[in-house]
Structure formats: structure tokens, C-alpha cells
Enzyme design. Structure first.
Site, PDB file in Angstrom:
ATOM      1  N   ASP A 149      36.661  52.017  37.018  1.00  0.00           N
ATOM      2  CA  ASP A 149      36.981  50.743  36.382  1.00  0.00           C
ATOM      3  C   ASP A 149      37.103  51.014  34.881  1.00  0.00           C
ATOM      4  O   ASP A 149      36.129  51.347  34.214  1.00  0.00           O
ATOM      5  CB  ASP A 149      35.863  49.728  36.682  1.00  0.00           C
ATOM      6  N   TYR A 184      30.026  46.352  37.563  1.00  0.00           N
ATOM      7  CA  TYR A 184      30.304  44.912  37.465  1.00  0.00           C
ATOM      8  C   TYR A 184      29.657  44.226  38.672  1.00  0.00           C
ATOM      9  O   TYR A 184      29.893  44.595  39.812  1.00  0.00           O
ATOM     10  CB  TYR A 184      31.827  44.745  37.467  1.00  0.00           C
ATOM     11  N   ARG A 217      55.676  38.847  49.035  1.00  0.00           N
ATOM     12  CA  ARG A 217      54.319  39.394  48.957  1.00  0.00           C
ATOM     13  C   ARG A 217      54.307  40.857  48.530  1.00  0.00           C
ATOM     14  O   ARG A 217      53.372  41.320  47.893  1.00  0.00           O
ATOM     15  CB  ARG A 217      53.636  39.233  50.322  1.00  0.00           C
ATOM     16  N   LYS A 227      41.362  40.651  31.496  1.00  0.00           N
ATOM     17  CA  LYS A 227      40.680  40.807  30.212  1.00  0.00           C
ATOM     18  C   LYS A 227      41.683  41.155  29.107  1.00  0.00           C
ATOM     19  O   LYS A 227      42.443  40.296  28.698  1.00  0.00           O
ATOM     20  CB  LYS A 227      39.571  41.855  30.350  1.00  0.00           C
TER      21      LYS A 227
HETATM   22  C1  LIG Z   1      35.863  40.877  34.762  1.00  0.00           C
HETATM   23  C2  LIG Z   1      35.708  42.235  35.301  1.00  0.00           C
HETATM   24  C3  LIG Z   1      36.156  42.552  36.579  1.00  0.00           C
HETATM   25  C4  LIG Z   1      36.736  41.511  37.504  1.00  0.00           C
HETATM   26  O1  LIG Z   1      37.971  41.048  37.068  1.00  0.00           O
HETATM   27  P1  LIG Z   1      38.496  39.591  37.513  1.00  0.00           P
HETATM   28  O2  LIG Z   1      39.925  39.639  37.133  1.00  0.00           O
HETATM   29  O3  LIG Z   1      37.672  38.617  36.740  1.00  0.00           O
HETATM   30  O4  LIG Z   1      38.282  39.499  38.989  1.00  0.00           O
HETATM   31  C5  LIG Z   1      36.060  43.855  36.997  1.00  0.00           C
HETATM   32  N1  LIG Z   1      35.509  44.801  36.218  1.00  0.00           N
HETATM   33  C6  LIG Z   1      35.038  44.526  35.001  1.00  0.00           C
HETATM   34  C7  LIG Z   1      34.449  45.618  34.180  1.00  0.00           C
HETATM   35  C8  LIG Z   1      35.113  43.241  34.498  1.00  0.00           C
HETATM   36  O5  LIG Z   1      34.616  42.967  33.294  1.00  0.00           O
END
Ligand SMILES: *Cc1c(COP(=O)(O)O)cnc(C)c1O
Length: 404
Positions: free
Chosen positions: A187, A115, A62, A212
């Protein structure tokens, strides 16, 4: 990593996080599947337990394997960070960053354009834990200072904002938070460290939905937090207390995706710019939400701070029936309908920013359509968009004929 830091990102992407001589000559760091890690003796076992918060150390599956550390080390170097912590999704990265600092009785500042599932963490999990959230106008800039309170535990940012693409004045917000002694987290999923390095602009903590662009092929869930040294241990402890662990195969896919990030992003940008410019001159389109376009309200800030724009943007249609927008989207040939983005394929999504904002009002009357420009040939994508807008117009004509 200090030697690596001086190299250009394209070169770092090809060479970081791998060590063939330690792995039978294999070019890529292998996938370590592990729960138990066997130690030489009792002393070594206890030593591993004592060091489990230390970067690159592990006491158990982990808390990481060489696959985990290869991915973490690569992201940290790209962001110019001390260290990184791999997580099982981008949303988990948001949760860990917030929960590491927000304690009962404290307060966090979060942009109205966050988000949406991240907003729900604030409105439900944090609120139920006794943490108050103030959502702020993403374009507030240095004005954030007026919202910082004695109990503010974090200023959170996301730039550009989800769905609406407001670019934040990151240096101004970071400076105001720093002056007040408040930690900042951002983010940075849209830009990736290739187009924006928040730590260079005064931010403390950067997080990504690696799902992404880093993974880049729509086939794994992965998150990561990169940070300055002073916050590393707190973040790692929090992620371990919460039992977070990124899956080995997904870490491998994240690292594999990073190898081609620079070339993919270049094409995503080229295609997005072409689609956005083409859509902008169409009579059905009211405006484009993409900071790389010169007449975008955030263009100057974007140009000042960012090295590029990725493939995700939105168009606001002139007022039309929702069913007409649906007629366009449902039959697109190359644009898939689905959440997420950052893969090689194009996507289109009907969104509605109106009901989810609380600090600022979204007043554009027309439907908002989010577009991810994939790696297809842009001539084919434009032909697809043109046919889609024809369907939208035909649907509007049918409604008008019926009404008239
Ligand atoms: C998709 C997304 C997230 C979340 O990511 P996941 O891996 O889908 O949980 C967070 N921030 C932004 C800007 C996103 O587009």
C-alpha cells in the site's frame, strides 16, 4: 509507455492519459458513461469477450472505457508498472490484491500497522475463507524470512504504517519474499509514486487509495492496483470476478487530480515539515511520528528509499486527559475532524493504536493525534495549533484545580 518512462514525473502528469485528437480536440479525456458497448457484428462481439482480461480491452462497461484506461495507463507509467487496474476504492484494491493470491489453506503476512479496515479483511473475510494471517512487526526488515511458510501466498506491506508511521525496509522484505518465491504487494498511498516507486525496490504489486492524494480534493472514492506483467491477468480476472468497476466521474476526478499532484505534494510536504518541527518543540508534545524528521527512528531508511514525505503525520501528546485533547481538537478553526486525507484541506483526528495491534504493543501513554497538513498558509495553521494547545493546557489546569 517506454518513451514516457524517461520523462520526469511532472511532465508525465501533464501529458499521460489524454489524446485530444481522438476526442474532438478536448484537452482532457472525456467521461464515458457506459454499460452496453455496441459492436459491429457478432464476430467483433465475441472477440471482445475473449479479450476482456487484456490490458486496455473491454467487453462491457464494467470492464472499462477510455476514461478507465486513461487513468490506469497514467498510474502504471508513474509506478513503472506493466499495467494498472482501477477500482472503486482503496479498500477494494486491498481486497482484490489479497483475494487474488490467498486461497483456502494458504497464509499471508501482513504488517501490524496495516490500514485498519484492511486488517478486518484478514481477520474476517480471509479467515472465514480458510486463509490464515500472521501480523508482523512493520520494522521486521529481512527478518520476515523466518515467518515465511511453505503455504505463504503473499507478503503484504504498507509503508509508512497507518496511524503510527513506521517506514518498512521495503528492499529487504521484497528480497526475502522473492528468494522464497512469494508475491509481494504494498500500500503506497502515503508516498504516491512521486515519492516512492516500490517496483524499483523489488515489490511485485502496488496499490493506492487514489481517494487520497491522487483525487486530492476530498470528493471521490477511487482505488488502483499497478503491477508487473506476470501478475496482471490474475489481478484483472479477480477484480472482474468480484464485479469491481470504478465509476466514470470518479475516474475523471482521479485523472484531473493527478495533473496537479506534483505541485500539491510539494506544498503538503513543506507545510507538514513546518508543522511537525513546530509541534516537536512544544512542551505538550512527547514525540512526532513523521519519518522526514531527522531524529525519527525510520529517518535513515526513509532517506535511502523515498524522494519525499507527504502531508500526513501524527503527534503523541504527553500524558493528558482524553477530554483535554478533545478540547483542543473540537474547536480547531482550520483542521477538520474526519476520516480520509490527501485533500487540499487540513485535518486532525484523535486515534488510538493500542487496541488494534496484535504483533507489537503500542506503549506510548499519551493520546495520538493524526494531522493532515493541507494547502493553507502555514502561518495560519500554526496560529490555529497554538490556540489549540492553549485550550488543551486550560483544560488540564481546570482538571488539576478540581482534583487539587
Ligand atoms: C484510506 C486508505 C485506504 C482505503 O482507501 P478508500 O479509498 O478510503 O477505501 C487504504 N490504505 C490507506 C493507507 C488509506 O489511508
Amino acid at each position: 509507455m517506454s518513451k514516457g518512462e524517461k520523462r520526469r514525473p511532472e511532465t508525465l502528469l501533464a501529458h499521460l492519459g489524454r489524446n485530444p485528437s481522438a476526442h474532438f480536440g478536448t484537452v482532457n479525456t472525456p467521461v464515458y458513461h457506459a454499460s452496453t458497448l455496441i459492436r459491429e457484428n457478432v464476430e467483433a462481439y465475441e472477440e471482445a469477450g475473449r479479450n476482456r482480461w487484456v490490458k486496455g480491452k473491454s467487453s462491457y462497461g464494467r470492464s472499462g472505457t477510455p476514461t478507465t484506461f486513461a487513468f490506469e495507463e497514467t498510474v502504471a507509467a508513474l509506478e513503472g508498472a506493466y499495467g494498472a487496474i482501477a477500482l472503486s476504492s482503496g479498500l477494494q484494491a486491498i481486497a482484490v490484491a489479497l483475494m487474488a493470491f490467498a486461497k483456502a489453506g494458504s497464509h499471508v503476512l501482513v504488517p501490524d500497522s496495516i490500514y485498519y479496515p484492511g486488517r478486518k479483511i484478514c481477520e474476517e473475510l480471509l479467515r472465514e475463507s480458510g486463509v490464515e494471517t500472521t501480523f508482523y512487526d512493520p520494522r521486521i526488515g529481512g527478518g520476515i524470512a523466518a515467518l515465511i511458510r511453505d503455504n505463504t501466498a503473499m507478503v503484504y506491506l504498507e509503508s509508512p504504517g497507518s496511524l503510527t508511521f513506521e517506514v518498512q525496509d521495503v528492499p529487504a522484505i521484497a528480497a526475502a519474499a522473492r528468494a522464497a518465491g512469494v508475491v509481494t504487494a504494498i500500500d503506497n498511498t502515503w508516498a504516491t509514486p512521486l515519492f516512492f516507486r516500490p517496483l524499483d525496490h523489488g515489490i511485485d504489486i502496488v496499490l493506492h487509495a487514489a481517494t487520497k492524494y491522487m483525487v486530492g480534493h476530498s470528493d471521490a472514492m477511487l482505488g488502483v492496483i499497478a503491477t508487473r506483467e506476470e501478475h496482471y491477468e490474475r489481478l484483472r480476472r479477480t477484480s472482474q470476478h468480484m464485479g469491481c468497476a470504478a465509476a466514470p466521474d470518479d475516474l475523471y476526478l482521479g485523472l484531473r487530480g493527478l495533473r496537479t499532484l506534483a505541485v500539491r505534494l510539494e506544498r503538503h510536504q513543506e507545510n507538514a515539515l513546518r508543522l511537525a518541527a513546530w509541534l516537536k518543540q512544544r512542551p505538550e508534545v512527547d514525540r512526532i511520528l513523521y519519518p522526514a524528521l531527522p531524529d525519527s527512528p525510520d529517518h535513515e531508511i526513509w532517506k535511502r528509499d523515498y524522494k519525499g514525505a507527504s502531508g500526513l503525520f501524527a503527534m503523541v501528546l504527553k500524558p493528558c486527559a482524553r477530554s483535554s485533547a478533545v478540547a483542543m481538537i473540537d474547536e480547531m478553526e482550520y483542521f477538520g475532524i474526519g476520516a480520509s486525507w490527501g485533500g487540499y484541506e487540513s485535518l486532525m483526528l484523535l486515534t488510538d493504536p493500542r487496541p488494534i495491534r496484535t504483533a507489537t504493543a503500542w506503549t506510548d501513554p499519551g493520546p495520538v493525534v493524526r494531522i493532515h497538513a493541507g494547502l493553507e498558509h502555514s502561518d495560519d495553521l500554526i496560529a490555529d495549533l497554538e490556540a489549540g494547545l492553549d485550550r488543551l493546557n486550560a483544560a488540564e489546569d481546570t482538571l488539576a484545580a478540581r482534583a487539587g
